[in-house]
Design a protein around this motif. Structure first.
Motif, PDB file in Angstrom:
ATOM      1  N   ASP A  25      35.043 163.994  -2.347  1.00  0.00           N
ATOM      2  CA  ASP A  25      35.043 164.477  -3.728  1.00  0.00           C
ATOM      3  C   ASP A  25      35.033 163.314  -4.715  1.00  0.00           C
ATOM      4  OD1 ASP A  25      35.191 166.553  -5.736  1.00  0.00           O
ATOM      5  OD2 ASP A  25      37.294 165.990  -5.994  1.00  0.00           O
ATOM      6  N   GLN A  26      35.876 162.332  -4.490  1.00  0.00           N
ATOM      7  CA  GLN A  26      35.945 161.166  -5.382  1.00  0.00           C
ATOM      8  C   GLN A  26      34.631 160.387  -5.396  1.00  0.00           C
ATOM      9  OE1 GLN A  26      39.263 158.958  -3.866  1.00  0.00           O
ATOM     10  NE2 GLN A  26      40.783 160.368  -4.726  1.00  0.00           N
ATOM     11  N   SER A  29      31.829 162.375  -7.118  1.00  0.00           N
ATOM     12  CA  SER A  29      32.087 162.415  -8.566  1.00  0.00           C
ATOM     13  C   SER A  29      31.683 161.093  -9.209  1.00  0.00           C
ATOM     14  CB  SER A  29      33.564 162.690  -8.846  1.00  0.00           C
ATOM     15  OG  SER A  29      33.897 163.997  -8.471  1.00  0.00           O
ATOM     16  N   ARG A  30      32.081 160.008  -8.582  1.00  0.00           N
ATOM     17  CA  ARG A  30      31.771 158.682  -9.101  1.00  0.00           C
ATOM     18  C   ARG A  30      30.262 158.465  -9.193  1.00  0.00           C
ATOM     19  NH1 ARG A  30      35.475 154.975  -6.334  1.00  0.00           N
ATOM     20  NH2 ARG A  30      34.372 155.796  -4.564  1.00  0.00           N
ATOM     21  N   ARG A  34      26.127 166.493  -8.043  1.00  0.00           N
ATOM     22  CA  ARG A  34      26.647 167.858  -8.111  1.00  0.00           C
ATOM     23  C   ARG A  34      27.214 168.224  -6.742  1.00  0.00           C
ATOM     24  NH1 ARG A  34      23.458 173.278 -10.142  1.00  0.00           N
ATOM     25  NH2 ARG A  34      25.238 174.669  -9.913  1.00  0.00           N
TER      26      ARG A  34
END
Length: 108
Positions: A25-26, A29-30, A34
């Motif tokens: 997830d990290q 996101s970085r 999507r």
């Protein structure tokens, strides 16, 4: 990067990959990709399958295999909902696939 939408579902009891949800997830996101990443605390490794893993149970007991049927149903609903939101419901799916997939939050 050329990477399409990503959905990940992890079993929290999976001793090898269970903690990977937060990392994935990290990183996504970085990178601005999507995505949705879900963790199911009561589920083990391979919980998205039917749970029949006779060889894996012998060879890799450290993974903490677990079927978790409720988690499996919830995860598949989330996967289909995510891809519906990305690509539109039933867009270009073969007809036989459309008949077998969950609809409107309902699971098969």
């Amino acid at each position: 990067l050329g990477l399409g939408p990503v959905v990940g579902c992890y079993g929290g009891r999976d001793r090898r990959f269970g903690k990977s949800a937060a990392i994935l997830d990290q990183r996504l996101s970085r990178l601005g990709i999507r995505h949705e990443v879900h963790s199911f605390p009561e589920a083990g490794h391979s919980f998205l399958t039917d749970g029949h893993h006779p060889i894996a149970r012998i060879l890799v007991p450290k993974l903490a295999l677990g079927t978790g049927s409720e988690a499996r149903e919830e995860a598949w609903s989330k996967i289909f909902a995510f891809f519906d939101s990305c690509f539109g419901e039933d867009r270009n799916l073969p007809e036989e696939w459309q008949a077998d997939r969950p609809r409107s939050g309902k699971t098969v």
